[in-house]
Scaffold this motif. Structure first.
Motif, PDB file in Angstrom:
ATOM      1  N   LEU A  98       0.796  -1.230   0.000  1.00 57.30           N
ATOM      2  CA  LEU A  98       0.000   0.000   0.000  1.00 57.30           C
ATOM      3  C   LEU A  98       0.830   1.282   0.000  1.00 57.30           C
ATOM      4  CD1 LEU A  98      -2.879  -0.987   2.445  1.00 57.30           C
ATOM      5  CD2 LEU A  98      -2.937  -0.858  -0.055  1.00 57.30           C
ATOM      6  N   PHE A 102      -0.289   4.759  -2.053  1.00 55.00           N
ATOM      7  CA  PHE A 102      -0.625   5.852  -1.142  1.00 55.00           C
ATOM      8  C   PHE A 102       0.191   7.088  -1.474  1.00 55.00           C
ATOM      9  CE2 PHE A 102       0.550   8.209   2.715  1.00 55.00           C
ATOM     10  CZ  PHE A 102      -0.706   8.660   3.122  1.00 55.00           C
ATOM     11  N   GLY A 276      -7.979   6.657  -9.054  1.00 54.85           N
ATOM     12  CA  GLY A 276      -7.777   5.325  -8.509  1.00 54.85           C
ATOM     13  C   GLY A 276      -7.530   4.299  -9.600  1.00 54.85           C
ATOM     14  N   GLY A 281      -1.932  -0.009  -7.656  1.00 56.52           N
ATOM     15  CA  GLY A 281      -2.579  -0.466  -6.436  1.00 56.52           C
ATOM     16  C   GLY A 281      -4.072  -0.646  -6.602  1.00 56.52           C
ATOM     17  N   ILE A 285      -7.903   2.961  -3.382  1.00 53.02           N
ATOM     18  CA  ILE A 285      -6.941   3.950  -2.927  1.00 53.02           C
ATOM     19  C   ILE A 285      -7.523   5.353  -3.110  1.00 53.02           C
ATOM     20  CG2 ILE A 285      -5.712   4.310  -5.107  1.00 53.02           C
ATOM     21  CD1 ILE A 285      -4.101   3.847  -1.621  1.00 53.02           C
ATOM     22  N   THR A 288      -7.566   7.701  -0.160  1.00 55.34           N
ATOM     23  CA  THR A 288      -6.479   8.650   0.103  1.00 55.34           C
ATOM     24  C   THR A 288      -6.816  10.017  -0.452  1.00 55.34           C
ATOM     25  OG1 THR A 288      -4.882   6.827  -0.027  1.00 55.34           O
ATOM     26  CG2 THR A 288      -4.012   9.061  -0.239  1.00 55.34           C
ATOM     27  N   THR A 304      -6.930   6.167   4.600  1.00 51.73           N
ATOM     28  CA  THR A 304      -6.275   4.977   4.060  1.00 51.73           C
ATOM     29  C   THR A 304      -6.157   3.887   5.112  1.00 51.73           C
ATOM     30  OG1 THR A 304      -5.006   6.431   2.578  1.00 51.73           O
ATOM     31  CG2 THR A 304      -4.244   4.155   2.824  1.00 51.73           C
TER      32      THR A 304
END
Length: 403
Positions: A98, A102, A276, A281, A285, A288, A304
């Motif tokens: 992650l 992030f 996203g 990922g 996400i 975030t 997150t």
């Protein structure tokens, strides 16, 4: 046959691998893999390259990940780390996977909110909205094809859609979906096989320790800025309740952050979903991005942690009873009801996003074109976003010249 140095396996069959190695490999997965491609990259690294796990082992982890709430491929990474080095390995895989998405989403969020109102940026954001309608519609069709195999799934999806349309709380909608699934999909007792043997049935203390650390971290963040507690708790609830891939979380996220808390506008929400897609990922996400909009870097961290922490906790808690959980007819029936409910909720998300994003002819052309390419040419989402934005800008320019 590979030697011990290649496989990392000792004579006992256990894998000898350090926490740094686990973190490094999953950091690479989180840095280069987009959405479902994370599964392929995990297989390439932990099975083919380093031979830490066998393919049948990874498939066992994938089966568990599909039963549990949270982002499926994050759950799989946690399972693999736990298989290699217990709870410490799970944390190493979780944090490694992650951290790259992030950090990248944090940078994208800063650029968007700092420069998103510059001339020309509005057109790009409008284009992203149209592309997101196509992406979510395509995901809805994919999940619906799997979940709505007969009248039972269609009935539950329609029930969920109608309940959400009437603004019923989504937790209640999911409860209705579970109940309907238990009634309609429950396997007759005569068809059930004997219960499988579990490797262990004690609730692992590591799971409770992880939960305590996460809740403590959210409380500490709230000490800096009280709204962080609400932000973290909201996303923790989302991560704890929603099954499947990141798309199935979108109805919950939209209701919480747009309709209830008004943390972001529909325009910003659509942009976050698009980002996203084009950042490495898991799709979720996007949390975030939303957290950054509410409370800067600390908000991004709280959101997150909140949305992904349940995955870490639940995988550690469920691993000892994995076989029984996966084979339970009650779990399977409830899961089928939930997935059908998500289809209905995602239809509503498409409707709501489309009502906002498809306000002109270029947007309609982009949305339908991208959807067609996704369905029939299996276009990669990254190229869908890039191509959709370019097409929108060209069409907008052409419309402007004609007018």
């Amino acid at each position: 046959m590979a030697d011990k140095a290649d496989t990392g396996r000792s004579d006992s069959g256990l894998v000898s691998v350090s926490l740094v190695q686990i973190f490094r490999i999953f950091f690479r997965v989180g840095l280069v893999a987009f959405g479902p491609a994370m599964l392929a990259e995990m297989k390439r690294q932990v099975i083919k390259r380093y031979r830490w796990l066998r393919e049948e082992e990874l498939l066992q982890g994938l089966a568990l990940a599909q039963v549990l709430p949270g982002a499926t491929f994050v759950s799989l990474a946690v399972w693999a780390g736990n298989r290699l080095r217990r709870a410490a390995g799970a944390v190493a895989a979780f944090s490694g996977l992650l951290l790259p998405p992030f950090a990248i989403m944090l940078l994208v969020s800063y650029l968007y909110f700092a420069y998103g109102n510059l001339p020309g940026a509005a057109a790009v954001v409008a284009a992203l909205g149209a592309v997101v309608v196509a992406l979510v519609a395509n995901a809805t069709l994919d999940i619906g094809r799997t979940a709505l195999k007969d009248w039972r799934g269609v009935f539950i999806a329609g029930l969920a859609f109608a309940a959400a349309l009437l603004h019923l709380n989504l937790v209640a909608v999911l409860a209705i979906g579970i109940a309907a699934g238990l009634v309609l999909f429950r396997t007759p007792p005569a068809a059930e096989g004997p219960p499988p043997e579990d490797t262990g049935r004690r609730f692992p203390l590591q799971a409770l320790a992880v939960l305590a650390v996460v809740l403590g971290a959210l409380a500490a963040l709230a000490g800096f800025h009280p709204p962080l507690l609400s932000l973290g708790a909201t996303f923790f609830k989302i991560g704890l309740l929603v099954f499947g891939n990141g798309y199935t979380m979108l109805p919950f996220i939209q209701q919480e952050v747009v309709d209830l808390h008004h943390w972001v506008t529909a325009r910003d929400f659509a942009a976050g979903v698009a980002f996203g897609q084009v950042t490495p990922g898991p799709v979720v996400i996007t949390a975030t991005f939303i957290g950054y909009r509410v409370a800067g870097v600390l908000g991004a961290l709280a959101a997150t942690i909140g949305v992904f922490a349940p995955t870490l906790f639940l995988v550690l808690a469920a691993s000892p009873v994995q076989a029984r959980l996966r084979s339970s007819p009650w779990v399977r029936a409830g899961e089928q009801g939930l997935v059908a409910s998500f289809v209905g909720l995602m239809v509503l998300v498409v409707f709501n996003l489309g009502r906002y994003a498809l306000g002109n002819v270029p947007a309609w052309i982009v949305a339908t074109s991208v959807l067609g390419l996704l369905r029939f040419k299996r276009l990669d989402p990254l190229w869908a976003v890039a191509g959709g934005v370019l097409l929108y800008l060209v069409l907008q320019r052409a419309v402007g010249v004609l007018i």
